[in-house]
Design a protein around this motif. Structure first.
Motif, PDB file in Angstrom:
ATOM      1  N   ALA A  55      14.439  -1.147 -11.031  1.00  0.00           N
ATOM      2  CA  ALA A  55      13.937  -0.157 -10.082  1.00  0.00           C
ATOM      3  C   ALA A  55      14.602   1.192 -10.304  1.00  0.00           C
ATOM      4  N   TRP A  56      15.868   1.165 -10.696  1.00  0.00           N
ATOM      5  CA  TRP A  56      16.615   2.409 -10.877  1.00  0.00           C
ATOM      6  C   TRP A  56      15.977   3.301 -11.947  1.00  0.00           C
ATOM      7  N   GLN A  57      15.445   2.691 -12.982  1.00  0.00           N
ATOM      8  CA  GLN A  57      14.792   3.470 -14.039  1.00  0.00           C
ATOM      9  C   GLN A  57      13.647   4.300 -13.479  1.00  0.00           C
ATOM     10  N   GLY A  58      12.867   3.689 -12.574  1.00  0.00           N
ATOM     11  CA  GLY A  58      11.767   4.406 -11.957  1.00  0.00           C
ATOM     12  C   GLY A  58      12.248   5.511 -11.042  1.00  0.00           C
ATOM     13  N   HIS A 149      10.582   1.170  -3.456  1.00  0.00           N
ATOM     14  CA  HIS A 149      11.367   2.276  -4.021  1.00  0.00           C
ATOM     15  C   HIS A 149      10.479   3.367  -4.598  1.00  0.00           C
ATOM     16  N   LEU A 150       9.175   3.072  -4.777  1.00  0.00           N
ATOM     17  CA  LEU A 150       8.255   4.071  -5.317  1.00  0.00           C
ATOM     18  C   LEU A 150       7.185   4.490  -4.313  1.00  0.00           C
ATOM     19  N   VAL A 151       6.514   3.531  -3.688  1.00  0.00           N
ATOM     20  CA  VAL A 151       5.392   3.851  -2.793  1.00  0.00           C
ATOM     21  C   VAL A 151       5.941   4.389  -1.471  1.00  0.00           C
ATOM     22  N   PRO A 152       5.516   5.573  -1.040  1.00  0.00           N
ATOM     23  CA  PRO A 152       6.123   6.218   0.136  1.00  0.00           C
ATOM     24  C   PRO A 152       5.827   5.558   1.490  1.00  0.00           C
ATOM     25  N   LEU A 153       4.709   4.879   1.624  1.00  0.00           N
ATOM     26  CA  LEU A 153       4.281   4.413   2.941  1.00  0.00           C
ATOM     27  C   LEU A 153       5.254   3.435   3.592  1.00  0.00           C
ATOM     28  N   VAL A 154       5.515   3.649   4.886  1.00  0.00           N
ATOM     29  CA  VAL A 154       6.179   2.668   5.737  1.00  0.00           C
ATOM     30  C   VAL A 154       5.417   2.628   7.058  1.00  0.00           C
ATOM     31  N   GLU A 155       5.042   1.430   7.492  1.00  0.00           N
ATOM     32  CA  GLU A 155       4.352   1.266   8.772  1.00  0.00           C
ATOM     33  C   GLU A 155       5.365   0.889   9.840  1.00  0.00           C
ATOM     34  N   ILE A 156       5.450   1.697  10.885  1.00  0.00           N
ATOM     35  CA  ILE A 156       6.371   1.453  11.988  1.00  0.00           C
ATOM     36  C   ILE A 156       5.575   0.986  13.197  1.00  0.00           C
ATOM     37  N   VAL A 157       5.988  -0.152  13.761  1.00  0.00           N
ATOM     38  CA  VAL A 157       5.326  -0.646  14.972  1.00  0.00           C
ATOM     39  C   VAL A 157       6.326  -1.496  15.748  1.00  0.00           C
ATOM     40  N   GLY A 158       6.356  -1.296  17.039  1.00  0.00           N
ATOM     41  CA  GLY A 158       7.280  -2.052  17.873  1.00  0.00           C
ATOM     42  C   GLY A 158       6.605  -3.225  18.555  1.00  0.00           C
ATOM     43  N   GLU A 294       4.954  -6.310 -18.547  1.00  0.00           N
ATOM     44  CA  GLU A 294       4.252  -5.162 -19.114  1.00  0.00           C
ATOM     45  C   GLU A 294       3.310  -4.527 -18.097  1.00  0.00           C
ATOM     46  N   LEU A 295       2.649  -5.354 -17.303  1.00  0.00           N
ATOM     47  CA  LEU A 295       1.739  -4.837 -16.281  1.00  0.00           C
ATOM     48  C   LEU A 295       2.507  -4.084 -15.189  1.00  0.00           C
ATOM     49  N   VAL A 296       3.671  -4.631 -14.796  1.00  0.00           N
ATOM     50  CA  VAL A 296       4.497  -3.949 -13.794  1.00  0.00           C
ATOM     51  C   VAL A 296       4.972  -2.607 -14.341  1.00  0.00           C
ATOM     52  N   LYS A 297       5.371  -2.583 -15.594  1.00  0.00           N
ATOM     53  CA  LYS A 297       5.818  -1.328 -16.218  1.00  0.00           C
ATOM     54  C   LYS A 297       4.686  -0.315 -16.259  1.00  0.00           C
ATOM     55  N   GLN A 298       3.485  -0.781 -16.593  1.00  0.00           N
ATOM     56  CA  GLN A 298       2.321   0.106 -16.620  1.00  0.00           C
ATOM     57  C   GLN A 298       2.013   0.640 -15.225  1.00  0.00           C
ATOM     58  N   ARG A 299       2.039  -0.259 -14.238  1.00  0.00           N
ATOM     59  CA  ARG A 299       1.780   0.163 -12.855  1.00  0.00           C
ATOM     60  C   ARG A 299       2.790   1.198 -12.391  1.00  0.00           C
ATOM     61  N   ASP A 300       4.080   0.919 -12.610  1.00  0.00           N
ATOM     62  CA  ASP A 300       5.118   1.807 -12.113  1.00  0.00           C
ATOM     63  C   ASP A 300       5.092   3.160 -12.809  1.00  0.00           C
ATOM     64  N   ALA A 301       4.815   3.173 -14.102  1.00  0.00           N
ATOM     65  CA  ALA A 301       4.740   4.443 -14.825  1.00  0.00           C
ATOM     66  C   ALA A 301       3.606   5.309 -14.283  1.00  0.00           C
ATOM     67  N   LEU A 306       1.736   9.782 -10.818  1.00  0.00           N
ATOM     68  CA  LEU A 306       0.872  10.196  -9.715  1.00  0.00           C
ATOM     69  C   LEU A 306       1.691  10.822  -8.576  1.00  0.00           C
ATOM     70  N   ILE A 307       2.788  10.174  -8.211  1.00  0.00           N
ATOM     71  CA  ILE A 307       3.621  10.683  -7.121  1.00  0.00           C
ATOM     72  C   ILE A 307       4.190  12.052  -7.489  1.00  0.00           C
TER      73      ILE A 307
END
Length: 312
Positions: A55-58, A149-158, A294-301, A306-307
């Protein structure tokens, strides 16, 4: 309830060292927090180390982390020891209500007063998980989207007994950690984003099982079509733009009736041996010789590119 200020948080305990927990830990380390990771299995430490390193590499590529390696973090198989000095707890344990309820009761006995516990649960309802707790007001959902660690979304609900101040606190805290939090107005199984995903995937499965298209073509239809637009704006704004100068009103007047016809024709597939086999085989055919790594690496790159583009 007296709460520490969001900008005064120094030590975060991440409870659960799986894919989500390790991803959270990497993000918090990148933002300079001291992190202790809890997992009852001693053997999980090595796997957690590898997950954080990947994750740190990303995070470095995204510009969030500056150092070549993350700052030192601690691993513990003792829950009380792991959370004793924590200013905040991100719980990412197994997605089972019985396990989480026991875990929350144990957390209550070890946490400092006023420390908030946010659950990464992907669909459980906090009101159910709070039952029987002595301090339920400090527990809420802080559901990330994978990988956190990459996708910004966090859903908050109590839950029913969550303090409103806790929800305000979580919004401020997650923003300091570089996230894009949203606050749901009420509880619902699956929260919001997963329900949106589920609705699309239901029709995607129907398209395969009813012979409309192959698994690969369904994925291409999304990733090379509306998915590109959704990465920029949500469906409401996209359809408003489709209405031209008349905006959403024009869209609803002219496309709304047809959309309702499509809604009535949407499928309701049932997962089972035959359907599951078709999906499994279809994904394998689409992946071809590419491994999961390889697919995870492609997705994260692609996510990082995009971000970075969105952040300008």
């Amino acid at each position: 309830m007296s709460l520490i200020a969001p900008d005064a948080v120094r030590h975060i305990a991440v409870v659960g060292s799986g894919t989500i927990g390790a991803s959270w830990a990497a993000l918090y380390l990148a933002h300079g927090y001291d992190v202790t990771i809890y997992d009852p299995q001693p053997s999980a430490e090595a796997a957690t180390h590898d997950l954080i390193a990947n994750a740190w590499q990303g995070l470095v590529a995204l510009g969030v982390a500056s150092g070549a390696t993350p700052k030192p973090w601690r691993f513990s198989t003792d829950l009380a020891e792991a959370v004793r000095d924590a200013d905040f707890v991100q719980e990412s344990g197994p997605e089972r209500a019985d396990i989480k309820k026991k875990l929350y009761a144990d957390l209550e006995a070890s946490l400092k007063p006023g420390v908030i516990v946010a659950s990464s649960t992907s669909g459980l309802v906090m009101s159910d998980l709070q039952e029987g707790l002595k301090t339920p007001e400090r527990f809420a959902v802080g559901h990330p989207f994978n990988p956190p660690h990459l996708v910004p979304l966090v859903e908050i609900v109590g839950g029913k007994t969550t303090s409103p101040d806790v929800l305000v606190w979580l919004d401020a805290f997650y923003r300091r950690a570089g996230k894009a939090p949203i606050r749901l107005n009420k509880e619902v199984p699956g929260h919001l984003a997963n329900r949106l995903q589920a609705a699309l995937w239901r029709e995607a499965v129907h398209a395969v099982t009813s012979g409309i298209a192959s698994v690969e073509d369904v994925d291409t239809a999304v990733s090379q079509g509306p998915g590109l637009r959704w990465a920029i704006m949500g469906p409401h704004m996209i359809f408003s733009l489709a209405g031209g100068e008349g905006g959403m009103k024009h869209f609803l007047d002219h496309i709304g009736p047809a959309m309702e016809d499509w809604w009535r024709d949407l499928g309701t597939p049932q997962l089972g041996p035959e359907v599951n086999a078709a999906l499994i085989d279809g994904v394998a055919e689409e992946a071809g010789a590419r491994s999961r790594a390889e697919l995870v690496k492609q997705r994260d790159a692609a996510l990082i590119a995009l971000i970075k583009q969105k952040n300008g």
